[in-house]
Scaffold this motif. Sequence first.
Motif, short mmCIF file in Angstrom:
data_model
loop_
_atom_site.label_atom_id
_atom_site.label_comp_id
_atom_site.label_asym_id
_atom_site.label_seq_id
_atom_site.Cartn_x
_atom_site.Cartn_y
_atom_site.Cartn_z
N GLY A 41 0.32 11.15 3.53
CA GLY A 41 1.63 11.14 4.27
C GLY A 41 2.09 10.00 4.41
O GLY A 41 3.42 9.63 4.29
N LEU A 42 1.31 8.82 4.60
CA LEU A 42 1.62 7.42 4.67
C LEU A 42 2.35 6.86 3.24
O LEU A 42 3.16 6.20 3.24
CB LEU A 42 0.33 6.59 5.25
CG LEU A 42 0.45 6.69 6.48
CD1 LEU A 42 -0.92 5.78 6.95
CD2 LEU A 42 1.26 5.90 7.50
N LEU A 43 1.59 7.39 2.18
CA LEU A 43 2.02 7.21 0.89
C LEU A 43 3.40 7.53 0.63
O LEU A 43 4.19 6.84 0.08
CB LEU A 43 0.91 7.86 0.09
CG LEU A 43 0.73 7.02 -1.35
CD1 LEU A 43 0.19 5.80 -1.13
CD2 LEU A 43 -0.15 7.88 -2.35
N LEU A 44 3.64 8.83 1.15
CA LEU A 44 5.04 9.26 1.02
C LEU A 44 6.05 8.74 1.58
O LEU A 44 7.14 8.60 1.39
CB LEU A 44 4.93 11.01 1.38
CG LEU A 44 4.27 11.76 0.39
CD1 LEU A 44 4.11 13.10 1.06
CD2 LEU A 44 4.74 11.93 -0.96
N ILE A 45 5.69 8.06 2.82
CA ILE A 45 6.45 7.12 3.59
C ILE A 45 6.70 5.85 3.34
O ILE A 45 7.65 5.16 3.10
CB ILE A 45 5.95 6.93 5.12
CG1 ILE A 45 5.87 8.43 5.85
CG2 ILE A 45 6.92 6.19 6.00
CD1 ILE A 45 5.21 8.43 6.86
N VAL A 46 5.53 5.18 2.65
CA VAL A 46 5.52 3.86 2.46
C VAL A 46 6.18 3.49 1.06
O VAL A 46 6.75 2.49 0.71
CB VAL A 46 4.17 3.09 2.38
CG1 VAL A 46 4.10 1.81 1.69
CG2 VAL A 46 3.68 3.13 4.07
N LEU B 185 5.57 0.52 14.57
CA LEU B 185 6.07 -0.24 13.50
C LEU B 185 6.56 0.38 12.72
O LEU B 185 7.47 -0.13 11.71
CB LEU B 185 4.70 -0.98 13.10
CG LEU B 185 4.08 -2.01 13.98
CD1 LEU B 185 2.85 -2.45 13.90
CD2 LEU B 185 5.12 -3.06 14.31
N LEU B 186 6.35 1.59 12.23
CA LEU B 186 6.84 2.38 10.97
C LEU B 186 8.42 2.58 11.46
O LEU B 186 9.34 2.60 10.66
CB LEU B 186 6.38 3.83 10.59
CG LEU B 186 4.97 3.30 9.77
CD1 LEU B 186 4.30 4.82 9.74
CD2 LEU B 186 5.26 2.89 8.40
N ALA B 187 8.58 2.97 12.79
CA ALA B 187 10.03 3.12 13.26
C ALA B 187 10.79 1.73 13.04
O ALA B 187 12.08 1.96 12.79
CB ALA B 187 9.91 3.47 14.64
N SER B 188 10.13 0.78 13.18
CA SER B 188 10.91 -0.54 13.03
C SER B 188 11.17 -0.95 11.60
O SER B 188 12.37 -0.94 11.23
CB SER B 188 9.99 -1.73 13.69
OG SER B 188 10.51 -2.97 13.35
N VAL B 189 10.22 -0.49 10.81
CA VAL B 189 10.22 -0.67 9.47
C VAL B 189 11.54 0.16 8.72
O VAL B 189 12.57 -0.19 8.13
CB VAL B 189 9.10 -0.51 8.46
CG1 VAL B 189 9.47 -0.59 7.08
CG2 VAL B 189 8.08 -1.60 8.80
#
Length: 451
Positions: free
Chosen positions: A421-426, A340-344
Amino acid sequence: MNNKISLLYLATALLALLLGMLFGIFSGLQYILPEFIKEILPFSSLRPFHVTSVIAWIILCAIGGIYYYLSNSDGPRLYSNRLSKIHYLLFGGIGILIYYNYAIGNFGGKEYLEFPPYLILPILIGWLLFGINYYKTMAGKVKDWPVYYWMWGTGIVFMVYHLSEAYLWLHPDMKNNFIKSLAIQWKAGGSFVGSWNMLVYGTAIYVMAKIKGDDSIGRHPKSFFFYFLGLTNLMFGWAHHIYIVPTAPWVRYVAYGISMTEWIILFHMIYEWKKSLPESAKIKNLISYKFLVMADAWVFLNLILALLFSIPAINFFTHGTHITVAHSMGTTIGINTTILLASVLFIVNQIKPNFNLSQVKIGFRIFNISLLLFWLSLLIAGMKRSYWMYFTKGIPFAEMQSQTHWVYVSFLLFGIGIFIGLLLIVVPVLKIIGGTFKQGKQMKLITNEKS
């Protein structure tokens, strides 16, 4: 850009992901410090907050992606933007009500769906609206559907069916029979997961096809074999959860025969796609490509684990331990979340091709390493608990917990690493989505002034 409601879905999903991680961290803290915020949010509340938030992330992100791809594709255009807005408002309102009920300790449901049962009705209405919008968009307008259209359509239909089935325990005949109630609970819960997998895996194939610029991956016989294998798992794979329930022997044999087999095909498809992808396509969609490759690695790891504890003799020792949690985390974070992150990020790359990836790349590394160590910590905790349950005598539960303290500390620290890690991505993604809405308002204002 058409139908910005899809971006609202994605933004809400990303916020739910971060919330789910926070609730997970608080739950981990209570393992180490039992009195931590216990009076405000006991573990009995934190767990449903965490589970519901993560499920919301998966479902809302899949739905948002489907709405976006239908609204901005060269193929069929979304039947009704109004229906998608009503759908969003309905799910958003129900989400707030669910959180409110959890906060005041008002439960009443079962696994995955622990909120008061009456709240399932508007959720089902939301899925029906989604189904109407989807099939009105697709029916008669697309010939020879690529496999991802079949997967999305199937996921929607079965989501309505299995969410309804999950509440059969309210019927007196089920409610008063423990064996029936338990069996239907796990059947519906397992197929509920299978339904959202249809949405997620369909999204994976769609993104792979668009990155490569070749839709043949969606029409290849192997893709349809994967679809029917996934459908079989959706309908029967749930039974590997209920080896402990005295059901008919054929149910167990069928479950053992097909359990998790769809992952083998998914792994092979992503691997073959990765090998055949031109270098220029990798560079153009670098971060989406990396997340899909990471999903493939997690399919492989989780496949090994799942095949092992699908064996009844091993399942006997792993059931109810942190090994089951490791499997769940490997699936929801390692596979579903990375797809889903790949999709976003694919969508964000379409909105802003010059997107600065430096922060996201750092987040990707931290997320990847932390998740692997987190998963290994859960496996160790599960093995220690299983050893205590079946191979020791006279050792109190409290003593076992004390001996496992360092493992709990480690998976808490690695869980915090996943969150960072997610925070840096999101955060950069949310800024771009917010900027898109801001630009849209400015353009509308300029248009109104000119008129």
